[in-house]
Design a protein around this motif. Structure first.
Motif: not given
Length: 360
Positions: A56-65
């Motif tokens: 719904r447009g909300g995202r979160l990433a931390h050390r995703a790769d």
């Protein structure tokens, strides 16, 4: 109820001797609670890989790769390859599988997942409580795949990969956003721990380690004497917990972004794979949610999970969490990495709190 199936290393059915936690000066956070995960994430930012999208447009990433140990979260790749093979007619989910053939890939270091899977399928256990009493019993191939997900049976993915070929598993991952996946033999990785003399030289390239493992898996599959030696070693020479921790850091790795991509793809495809991933929570869904698919895993100092959330309004959230660091034996046995993922996907306030804990 727990949102993931965890697999703890044991020997001959006894968990305590093989999981010896180090003394702690302060009570560790309770990873069965969302607050505990906030505390762990804040203290171990360099040990957490996280990606999520609420659809719904909300995202979160931390050390995703960042590449981190996957534990049983890697089995989503084998599930994807199974779905491809069924769709192409290469595999029949109704095919009879001899339990003894399945068990040739089994090393009893899975926290009782395989015996639990057998009991779930109505297969009586032998006197050790580790194997089928009658190796001639038959179950369907789809039963084997189902318990690979529901109970995290670790012999099933090797059986599938050996049947289909490693390239079929890597192709299935690549088609769903996970190129160059690490699909080494789980059987061999456990053997490297239990029989350290069989391990490849340190620093060997991943491709060479994978081929070394496939050759060792074949020996284990075809040599009853080697399988007996594994059982003897587990009963007499348990690896220490520090040895387990060091070993777990060398097992198959990947990124949270890759794990999440496959869960997102399989959720959209439907079919057998989505059914298996969503089965565990089918009877206890949050309001407005039509399906939650997930596959988690654990090893010493490792907790992992990938997830998808299908909603009745047609939107889909997805994500993955890979934790690697100071995680005690108790935290492994009770911790639920699916819980913070589900909460962060469903509740923007929780996602914001997670972001704050990670320094965002």
């Amino acid at each position: 109820m727990p949102l993931s199936r965890r697999s703890l290393l044991i020997a001959a059915g006894a968990a305590t001797p093989l999981l010896l936690a180090r003394p702690a000066f302060a009570a560790p956070p309770d990873l069965a609670t969302p607050e505990g995960w906030l505390a762990w994430a804040a203290a171990h930012r360099d040990g957490l890989g996280l990606v999520l999208d609420d659809g719904r447009g909300g995202r979160l990433a931390h050390r995703a790769d960042a590449a981190q140990p996957l534990a049983s979260a890697v089995k989503v790749l084998h599930l994807a390859a199974y779905q491809n093979a069924v769709a192409s007619g290469a595999l029949d989910p109704r095919e009879d599988v001899r339990v003894g053939d399945w068990e040739r890939y089994y090393v009893p270091t899975d926290g009782g997942a395989h015996p639990a899977a057998l009991q779930h399928l109505g297969v009586p256990l032998d006197e050790t409580g580790l194997h089928a009493a009658d190796p001639e019993r038959r179950v369907t191939l789809d039963d084997v795949v189902a318990v690979m997900i529901a109970f995290s049976d670790s012999a099933a993915p090797d059986l599938l990969r050996d049947r289909l070929g490693a390239h079929a598993v890597t192709r299935a991952g690549a088609a769903r956003g996970w190129p160059d996946a690490d699909v080494r033999s789980l059987c061999a990785e456990y053997l490297f721990l239990v029989l350290p003399e069989t391990a490849p030289p340190a620093g060997i390239p991943q491709a060479a380690r994978q081929e070394w493992g496939f050759a060792l898996e074949q020996r284990h599959r075809d040599d009853p004497a080697l399988r007996q030696e594994v059982l003897r070693r587990l009963q007499t020479q348990l690896p220490t917990y520090p040895e387990q921790i060091a070993w777990a850091s060398t097992t198959a790795s990947g990124s949270s972004a890759r794990v999440a991509a496959v869960h997102r793809a399989l959720s959209g495809e439907g079919g057998l794979a989505r059914g298996h991933l969503e089965h565990a929570l089918a009877g206890s869904l949050p309001p407005g949610v039509s399906g939650v698919g997930l596959k988690g895993g654990s090893l010493p100092h490792v907790l992992t999970c990938g997830i998808s959330v299908r909603r009745e309004d047609g939107s889909t959230g997805w994500g993955a969490l890979l934790a690697h660091g100071e995680i005690t034996a108790e935290q492994l046995s009770t911790g639920d990495p699916g819980l913070p993922l589900l909460m962060a996907i469903q509740d923007p306030r929780w996602r914001d709190r997670f972001a704050t804990a990670l320094g965002g």
